[in-house]
Design a protein around this motif. Structure first.
Motif: not given
Length: 489
Positions: A422-431, A485-489
């Motif tokens: 839960h606390d690291s949920l957004f860190d999921f896209i390699i790169g 979008n925030n993660i990718l940008n």
């Protein structure tokens, strides 16, 4: 009114590519502005085939979710319909679960052609064309790598009730895409026969002229897996014959299809890696793991509908292959060409994040009072109702299974980390690393960000008029789009 895309999936490979396409549509990938509906039609004599029945269940769950989700969302935003739903008729002999019935396929080949009822001269002719093993072949599990058998049986599909309803529902501007393999029995025989019938203008069939002039694309799969040796020297499917059969089929396609320009676009793809599948002649045991080339096949369908105007004006079959930027190690988003990456990265990331949110953060969501904004929110009872438990969660489980299986091949696709909490949920896209915080920095990866965004949207009143199921899909559709979008940008 936008047009329909009829997708014929022939054999096990056809079912698996349709499954990949369904996952893309669920994630929010769109066909093209000219098309707003997909009509999948699965042609497989092995009605108990594990790949077929898994795909049919995925399609029905998608339909139920999309119907409840309503209009104007990207997640589950493309309509998928059966032939029955197009004709709006309650015909008892018409398949309503995407499967195309094939007369005579549930028996031995000799029985389907009434071998024992033939006179001696015709028996002698059949004996010249087919081996004794062919005549005795049990077709309840398909044609088991024998396209000569399949070509006889599948030629009857134009006489079926389903083909009649397909023809009746076809409109000007609709298009057709055919998926098959070239190294087995069902796909190799079914594709040229189906194409021949589609291109034949038969005055006895409604809309036959429209169908014969329509845009038709196809993908044929070269060998991309092997079947493991089960220590049975009498096994009827032998992957050692796959390349020979593919070569023979391509030679036939050259003069029967390409030289006649009867196809607008032809895609072909394969994988020379040694991916071994468990030996199975058919039925429930035939449930192959997902492969990246099936995802590439779904992308071929998207390419086809995007380029239809140019393809049908040339009067020459366009031949296309799928390429990647980098084939070292596990394929990631950056391994793909720019067009494929643009199509996949945001949508697949959204659906993957939604699945992980349900798995890792639902406890935190349910503890949060802001989610239940009276009758205009999403109640706790919603998460125990049939829509959520019997349709939405099982579909996510299918998606999770598909993503996990894509990682398992020699040429595999693994764009996501799978160790989030839960606390690291957004860190999921390699790169695309996202800060999980620290002593002096803010945690930008926590699922709490998604929960707060969902609360804010619900309290805004923007979705007050939606039914609860639609509100649930639309809330996460919007907030996932923003956060990814925030993660990718």
């Amino acid at each position: 009114m936008a047009n329909k895309l009829y997708v014929f999936g022939i054999g096990g490979t056809g079912s698996r590519v349709i499954k990949a396409l369904t996952m893309l549509l669920a994630s929010g990938v769109k066909l093209d502005e000219k098309f707003d509906m997909v009509v999948p039609i699965i042609i497989d004599p092995d009605t108990a085939n594990g790949d077929l029945n898994r795909t049919a269940d995925i399609l029905m769950k998608y339909q139920n979710i999309a119907y409840k989700a309503g209009e104007d969302n990207t997640l589950f935003g493309t309509k998928i319909k059966t032939l029955t739903q197009l004709t709006n008729e309650n015909l008892p002999n018409l398949s309503n679960n995407f499967k195309f019935s094939i007369d005579g396929s549930g028996q031995k080949f000799g029985e389907s052609i009434d071998y024992n009822g033939l006179d001696d001269e015709n028996k002698a002719l059949i004996d010249l064309l087919f081996s004794k093993e062919n005549i005795e072949a049990d077709m309840t599990v398909g044609f088991k790598g024998n396209p000569n058998i399949g070509s006889v049986v599948l030629n009857k599909i134009v006489d079926s009730q389903e083909y009649h309803e397909f023809s009746n529902s076809f409109n000007e501007g609709d298009a057709i895409f055919i998926i098959s393999s070239i190294f087995g029995g069902t796909g190799a025989s079914g594709f040229p026969l189906l194409l021949k019938n589609l291109r034949t203008n038969d005055a006895n069939r409604l809309n036959s002229d429209k169908i014969s002039r329509s845009a038709i694309g196809a993908i044929s799969y070269l060998p991309y897996f092997k079947v493991s040796d089960n220590n049975n020297n009498e096994k009827e499917i032998d992957s050692a014959t796959f390349f020979g059969k593919a070569k023979a089929a391509l030679s036939y396609y050259k003069h029967a299809i390409f030289n006649n320009n009867s196809l607008d676009v032809f895609y072909h793809i394969g994988d020379k890696a040694n991916n071994n599948m468990k030996y199975a002649e058919g039925k429930a045991d035939q449930k192959n793991k997902a492969h990246f080339v099936e995802l590439a096949g779904a992308l071929a369908i998207l390419d086809f509908v995007k380029n239809i105007p140019s393809s049908i004006q040339s009067n020459v079959t366009a031949i296309k292959e799928f390429g990647i930027e980098d084939d070292k190690g596990k394929l990631k988003f950056d391994s793909l060409g720019q067009d494929a990456k643009d199509k996949l990265k945001l949508p697949l990331s959204k659906l993957y994040l939604l699945d992980k949110f349900v798995e890792k953060s639902m406890t935190e969501l349910l503890k949060s009072p802001g989610h239940y904004n009276g009758e205009n929110g999403i109640t706790k009872e919603f998460y125990n109702a049939d829509f959520y438990k019997s349709e939405f969660l099982p579909f996510l489980n299918y998606f999770k299974e598909w993503v996990d299986e894509l990682k398992t091949n020699d040429i595999s696709f693994m764009p996501f980390h799978d160790n989030q909490q839960h606390d690291s949920l957004f860190d999921f896209i390699i790169g695309n690393q996202v800060s999980k915080g620290g002593l002096l920095s803010r945690n930008k990866a926590t699922g709490d960000i998604l929960i707060k965004s969902a609360h804010k949207l619900i309290k805004s009143g923007e979705l007050d008029k939606e039914e609860e199921e639609s509100r649930f899909i639309k809330v996460f559709d919007k907030v996932l789009e923003e956060q990814v979008n925030n993660i990718l940008n």
